[in-house]
Design a protein around this motif. Structure first.
Motif, PDB file in Angstrom:
ATOM      1  N   ASP A 127     -12.269  12.244  -1.721  1.00 33.03           N
ATOM      2  CA  ASP A 127     -11.230  11.535  -0.974  1.00 33.03           C
ATOM      3  C   ASP A 127     -11.576  10.045  -0.930  1.00 33.03           C
ATOM      4  O   ASP A 127     -12.597   9.650  -0.363  1.00 33.03           O
ATOM      5  CB  ASP A 127     -11.130  12.109   0.440  1.00 33.03           C
ATOM      6  CG  ASP A 127      -9.994  11.524   1.244  1.00 33.03           C
ATOM      7  OD1 ASP A 127     -10.022  10.302   1.511  1.00 33.03           O
ATOM      8  OD2 ASP A 127      -9.093  12.286   1.619  1.00 33.03           O
ATOM      9  N   VAL A 128     -10.717   9.232  -1.533  1.00 34.67           N
ATOM     10  CA  VAL A 128     -10.970   7.785  -1.641  1.00 34.67           C
ATOM     11  C   VAL A 128     -11.107   7.140  -0.270  1.00 34.67           C
ATOM     12  O   VAL A 128     -11.950   6.256  -0.076  1.00 34.67           O
ATOM     13  CB  VAL A 128      -9.830   7.113  -2.458  1.00 34.67           C
ATOM     14  CG1 VAL A 128     -10.014   5.615  -2.521  1.00 34.67           C
ATOM     15  CG2 VAL A 128      -9.756   7.709  -3.847  1.00 34.67           C
ATOM     16  N   PHE A 129     -10.314   7.572   0.701  1.00 36.40           N
ATOM     17  CA  PHE A 129     -10.370   6.974   2.039  1.00 36.40           C
ATOM     18  C   PHE A 129     -11.657   7.360   2.755  1.00 36.40           C
ATOM     19  O   PHE A 129     -12.344   6.501   3.317  1.00 36.40           O
ATOM     20  CB  PHE A 129      -9.151   7.393   2.855  1.00 36.40           C
ATOM     21  CG  PHE A 129      -9.149   6.832   4.249  1.00 36.40           C
ATOM     22  CD1 PHE A 129      -9.024   5.471   4.467  1.00 36.40           C
ATOM     23  CD2 PHE A 129      -9.297   7.671   5.342  1.00 36.40           C
ATOM     24  CE1 PHE A 129      -9.039   4.946   5.749  1.00 36.40           C
ATOM     25  CE2 PHE A 129      -9.313   7.157   6.624  1.00 36.40           C
ATOM     26  CZ  PHE A 129      -9.182   5.794   6.835  1.00 36.40           C
ATOM     27  N   ILE A 130     -12.006   8.634   2.741  1.00 36.80           N
ATOM     28  CA  ILE A 130     -13.220   9.103   3.418  1.00 36.80           C
ATOM     29  C   ILE A 130     -14.449   8.437   2.800  1.00 36.80           C
ATOM     30  O   ILE A 130     -15.435   8.156   3.473  1.00 36.80           O
ATOM     31  CB  ILE A 130     -13.332  10.643   3.362  1.00 36.80           C
ATOM     32  CG1 ILE A 130     -12.146  11.300   4.075  1.00 36.80           C
ATOM     33  CG2 ILE A 130     -14.646  11.129   3.959  1.00 36.80           C
ATOM     34  CD1 ILE A 130     -12.020  11.010   5.547  1.00 36.80           C
ATOM     35  N   LYS A 131     -14.390   8.135   1.524  1.00 38.11           N
ATOM     36  CA  LYS A 131     -15.483   7.484   0.792  1.00 38.11           C
ATOM     37  C   LYS A 131     -15.840   6.117   1.380  1.00 38.11           C
ATOM     38  O   LYS A 131     -16.947   5.623   1.194  1.00 38.11           O
ATOM     39  CB  LYS A 131     -15.038   7.294  -0.660  1.00 38.11           C
ATOM     40  CG  LYS A 131     -16.107   7.462  -1.679  1.00 38.11           C
ATOM     41  CD  LYS A 131     -15.526   7.226  -3.066  1.00 38.11           C
ATOM     42  CE  LYS A 131     -15.442   8.556  -3.768  1.00 38.11           C
ATOM     43  NZ  LYS A 131     -15.286   8.416  -5.216  1.00 38.11           N
TER      44      LYS A 131
END
Length: 179
Positions: A142-146
């Protein structure tokens, strides 16, 4: 059970409106919905008290709950009789709660079954929060959680943004960690 903005916009439309709802159900309150039916004057109220979706047994339980809530109307179950299979069913609002219950039950040595299959529950977000929370954001899909470097950061974001799903995921990750 809708947002203030949507109900206000609908009521401004110059046409007849029919409001349908149940004051005892608020399935969208978690996202800011309110009981819009309480806000408007109506010419007539009708009550649907019979349902083909359940039988007498479910209606009896529903009536006890409604009575405790002060409602005088009785529901009538005109559907088929429910049978008891002996298998418990757990219904959850979020995938994080599904996972929490699945872990608890599996730790008791019980078998679990996921309606739609395990992969349909998108537990990958929980795994991503775990990785980011443990300081390994590079392992996240997940790009956001990253973008987060710790579980504390994710929890703070969930709190400030009122993201209840993410908050529940953080709770599950804290509770079970790598277990």
């Amino acid at each position: 059970d809708t947002s203030e903005a949507v109900s206000s916009a609908l009521m401004l439309l110059p046409m007849q409106k029919i409001l349908v709802g149940d004051t005892h159900q608020s399935i969208n309150a978690w996202r800011g919905a309110v009981n819009a039916m309480e806000k408007f004057e109506v010419n007539q109220s009708l009550f649907l008290t019979e349902s083909y979706r359940f039988g007498h047994g479910i209606a009896s339980v529903a009536n006890r709950i409604l009575h405790q809530k002060g409602d005088k109307k009785q529901v009538i179950g005109v559907g088929g009789h429910s049978t008891k299979s002996g298998a418990p069913v757990i219904i959850c609002r979020s995938n994080a709660t599904v996972l929490d219950n699945a872990i608890k039950i599996s730790k008791l040595g019980k078998k679990i079954f996921f309606v739609g299959g395990f992969s349909s529950y998108r537990f990958n977000k929980v795994v991503d929060v775990y990785h980011a929370g443990m300081g390994n954001p590079g392992r996240c899909s997940d790009v956001f959680i990253k973008t987060f470097c710790s579980l504390d950061e994710i929890e703070e974001y969930a709190k400030v943004s009122l993201d209840m799903e993410l908050k529940q995921i953080c709770t599950v990750v804290k509770k079970y960690g790598a277990s």
